[in-house]
Design a protein around this motif. Structure first.
Motif, mmCIF file in Angstrom:
data_model
loop_
_atom_site.group_PDB
_atom_site.id
_atom_site.type_symbol
_atom_site.label_atom_id
_atom_site.label_comp_id
_atom_site.label_asym_id
_atom_site.label_seq_id
_atom_site.Cartn_x
_atom_site.Cartn_y
_atom_site.Cartn_z
ATOM 1 N N ASP A 1 -33.427 7.838 -25.182
ATOM 2 C CA ASP A 1 -32.950 6.695 -24.402
ATOM 3 C C ASP A 1 -31.591 6.182 -24.857
ATOM 4 N N GLU A 2 -30.987 6.872 -25.803
ATOM 5 C CA GLU A 2 -29.690 6.444 -26.318
ATOM 6 C C GLU A 2 -28.627 6.580 -25.221
ATOM 7 N N LYS A 3 -27.791 5.552 -25.063
ATOM 8 C CA LYS A 3 -26.756 5.556 -24.036
ATOM 9 C C LYS A 3 -25.347 5.510 -24.615
ATOM 10 N N SER A 4 -25.211 5.235 -25.900
ATOM 11 C CA SER A 4 -23.895 5.084 -26.497
ATOM 12 C C SER A 4 -23.189 6.438 -26.598
ATOM 13 N N PRO A 5 -22.033 6.627 -25.938
ATOM 14 C CA PRO A 5 -21.307 7.882 -26.065
ATOM 15 C C PRO A 5 -20.933 8.209 -27.512
ATOM 16 N N GLU A 6 -20.572 7.185 -28.295
ATOM 17 C CA GLU A 6 -20.199 7.436 -29.685
ATOM 18 C C GLU A 6 -21.368 7.974 -30.492
ATOM 19 N N VAL A 7 -22.516 7.316 -30.381
ATOM 20 C CA VAL A 7 -23.695 7.749 -31.139
ATOM 21 C C VAL A 7 -24.089 9.164 -30.735
ATOM 22 N N GLU B 1 -26.663 7.214 -13.966
ATOM 23 C CA GLU B 1 -25.536 7.154 -14.910
ATOM 24 C C GLU B 1 -25.944 7.604 -16.302
ATOM 25 N N SER B 2 -26.841 8.582 -16.367
ATOM 26 C CA SER B 2 -27.227 9.148 -17.660
ATOM 27 C C SER B 2 -26.008 9.759 -18.332
ATOM 28 N N PRO B 3 -25.935 9.722 -19.663
ATOM 29 C CA PRO B 3 -24.768 10.267 -20.351
ATOM 30 C C PRO B 3 -24.588 11.763 -20.079
ATOM 31 N N VAL B 4 -23.348 12.161 -19.922
ATOM 32 C CA VAL B 4 -22.992 13.568 -19.753
ATOM 33 C C VAL B 4 -22.426 14.070 -21.075
ATOM 34 N N LEU B 5 -22.928 15.221 -21.536
ATOM 35 C CA LEU B 5 -22.448 15.837 -22.772
ATOM 36 C C LEU B 5 -21.691 17.114 -22.428
ATOM 37 N N VAL B 6 -20.438 17.174 -22.863
ATOM 38 C CA VAL B 6 -19.622 18.373 -22.676
ATOM 39 C C VAL B 6 -19.295 18.935 -24.052
ATOM 40 N N ARG B 7 -19.652 20.194 -24.267
ATOM 41 C CA ARG B 7 -19.341 20.872 -25.523
ATOM 42 C C ARG B 7 -18.220 21.879 -25.305
ATOM 43 N N TYR B 8 -17.338 21.955 -26.285
ATOM 44 C CA TYR B 8 -16.241 22.916 -26.252
ATOM 45 C C TYR B 8 -16.353 23.795 -27.495
ATOM 46 N N VAL B 9 -16.190 25.100 -27.320
ATOM 47 C CA VAL B 9 -16.151 26.044 -28.437
ATOM 48 C C VAL B 9 -14.898 26.894 -28.269
ATOM 49 N N PHE B 10 -13.955 26.747 -29.185
ATOM 50 C CA PHE B 10 -12.679 27.468 -29.132
ATOM 51 C C PHE B 10 -12.497 28.260 -30.425
ATOM 52 N N ASP B 11 -12.330 29.574 -30.331
ATOM 53 C CA ASP B 11 -11.970 30.348 -31.507
ATOM 54 C C ASP B 11 -10.591 29.943 -31.992
ATOM 55 N N ALA B 12 -10.405 29.932 -33.313
ATOM 56 C CA ALA B 12 -9.080 29.725 -33.889
ATOM 57 C C ALA B 12 -8.343 31.065 -33.913
ATOM 58 N N GLY B 13 -7.121 31.059 -34.386
ATOM 59 C CA GLY B 13 -6.359 32.301 -34.473
ATOM 60 C C GLY B 13 -5.612 32.599 -33.193
ATOM 61 N N GLU B 14 -4.784 33.641 -33.261
ATOM 62 C CA GLU B 14 -3.899 33.959 -32.144
ATOM 63 C C GLU B 14 -4.652 34.443 -30.907
#
Length: 299
Positions: free
Chosen positions: A171-177, A251-264
Motif C-alpha cells: 500500500d506504499e504510495k511514496s515514490p521516494e520510498v 493512480e497506483s505508483p508506476v515503477l520504471v527500471r533502467y539497465v544500461f551496460d557501461a563501457g563503449e
C-alpha cells in the motif's frame, strides 16, 4: 490459368516491366528489354513492314493491358491485383534485389513511441532502441538492438533494457520510498544473478549511488535512484529505479527500471535522462516537467 512467374508490362506504368511471382505483383521493376529481332527475310520493304507492324501490336497490347489494370474497372484508383495477360515476357529469370524493394520506410502511423497501455503512458523510442522481441523477462518496454554473449560465459545479454510495471504488492504510495526499496533488487537481477540463478556478469562486486532525488515525470512528482554497478566480469553498468504516480485509474505508483551496460558498447548514458524526460500520458505530447527537480548528469 494463372500466368507463370516472369516479367510483364507493369499495369501502372506500361513503359516498364514488373515481376509477377505467379500469384501477385511484386515491387521489382525494370525497363523493358529489347524486343526480339524479326525472323530472317529477303530484305525487302514488305518484310520490314511486317516486322514493324508486329512490334506495334505488342506495344499496343501492353498499353491496353496497363490501362485496364490501372482503372480497376470501377474508377476507384486503387492498385489492381489483376494477373498479367498473356503478353510476351522477356525472361523468367528471378529479379535481382533493388534498393527500392529492400529499403523500408517508417510509416506515418507508427511514430517512434512505445505504449504502456496499463499505466496510460508512452516512452520515446530513441535511436538504437527497439520494441522487445524474444525477451524472456516480464514488463520490458524496450531494449537496445541485438544481443551479445554475456561476460560470465553463460546466456545472451542486451546492452540496455527498460521495464515498466505498476506497484501493487503493498500500500506504499511514496515514490521516494518505493524507488529506494527497489534499486537493490533491480541491481541484483540485472548484474548479480538472474531469475535462473545464473551470474551473467560474474556477479556484482560493489555499487555506488550516482543520482538520487525528485524528478518531474509526465507532469507528476516522481523520484529516482541511480546506481553505478561494478561486476566481476565485464564493464558493469548503471541501474535506475524511477517511481511516479500514474495518471489513470487509481493512480497506483508506476515503477520504471533502467539497465544500461557501461563501457563503449553500452547505450549513451544521456539516454537515461532523455527517456525519462520523454515519458508522456496518452494523448498529451506536450506534458512534461513543471514538478520536482530536473534531471542532472550523474555524479
Amino acid at each position: 490459368m494463372t500466368p507463370p512467374p516472369g516479367w510483364y508490362p507493369d499495369p501502372h506504368a506500361p513503359h516498364q516491366q514488373r515481376w509477377w511471382d505467379g500469384t501477385a505483383w511484386t515491387e521489382h521493376r525494370r525497363p523493358p528489354e529489347a524486343l526480339a529481332a524479326p525472323p530472317p527475310g529477303d530484305g525487302t520493304g514488305r518484310t520490314k513492314a511486317v516486322a514493324l507492324t508486329a512490334v506495334g501490336a505488342v506495344l499496343l497490347a501492353a498499353i491496353v493491358t496497363g490501362a485496364v489494370a490501372l482503372s480497376g474497372g470501377d474508377g476507384s484508383g486503387t492498385e489492381s491485383r489483376t494477373a498479367p495477360s498473356s503478353a510476351p515476357r522477356a525472361t523468367a529469370d528471378p529479379p535481382e534485389p533493388t534498393p527500392e524493394a529492400s529499403t523500408s520506410e517508417p510509416s506515418a502511423d507508427d511514430p517512434a513511441l512505445v505504449e504502456d497501455q496499463l499505466n496510460g503512458i508512452t516512452f520515446p523510442l530513441l535511436d538504437g532502441w527497439v520494441r522487445p522481441q524474444y525477451v524472456a523477462q516480464d514488463d520490458v518496454v524496450m531494449t537496445t538492438d541485438g544481443t551479445y554473449d554475456c561476460p560470465g560465459g553463460v546466456g545472451l545479454c542486451r546492452h540496455g533494457m527498460v521495464f515498466s510495471r505498476t506497484v501493487t504488492e503493498n500500500d506504499e504510495k511514496s515514490p521516494e520510498v518505493l524507488a529506494k526499496a527497489d534499486i537493490s533488487e533491480a541491481a541484483d537481477e540485472a548484474y548479480d544473478r538472474d531469475s535462473l540463478g545464473r551470474e551473467l556478469h560474474g556477479g556484482m562486486t560493489s555499487h555506488r549511488v550516482v543520482k538520487s532525488g525528485p524528478v518531474a515525470v509526465a507532469g507528476r512528482a516522481g523520484y529516482l535512484v541511480r546506481w553505478r554497478v561494478t561486476t566481476a566480469k565485464g564493464p558493469g553498468g548503471y541501474v535506475q529505479s524511477l517511481v511516479f504516480p500514474s495518471s489513470v485509474g487509481t493512480e497506483s505508483p508506476v515503477l520504471v527500471r533502467y539497465v544500461f551496460d557501461a563501457g563503449e558498447d553500452g547505450p549513451p548514458l544521456a539516454d537515461l535522462d532523455r527517456i525519462t524526460r520523454g515519458i508522456r500520458p496518452f494523448g498529451d505530447a506536450d506534458t512534461g516537467g513543471g514538478v520536482g527537480s530536473s534531471i542532472g548528469p550523474p555524479g
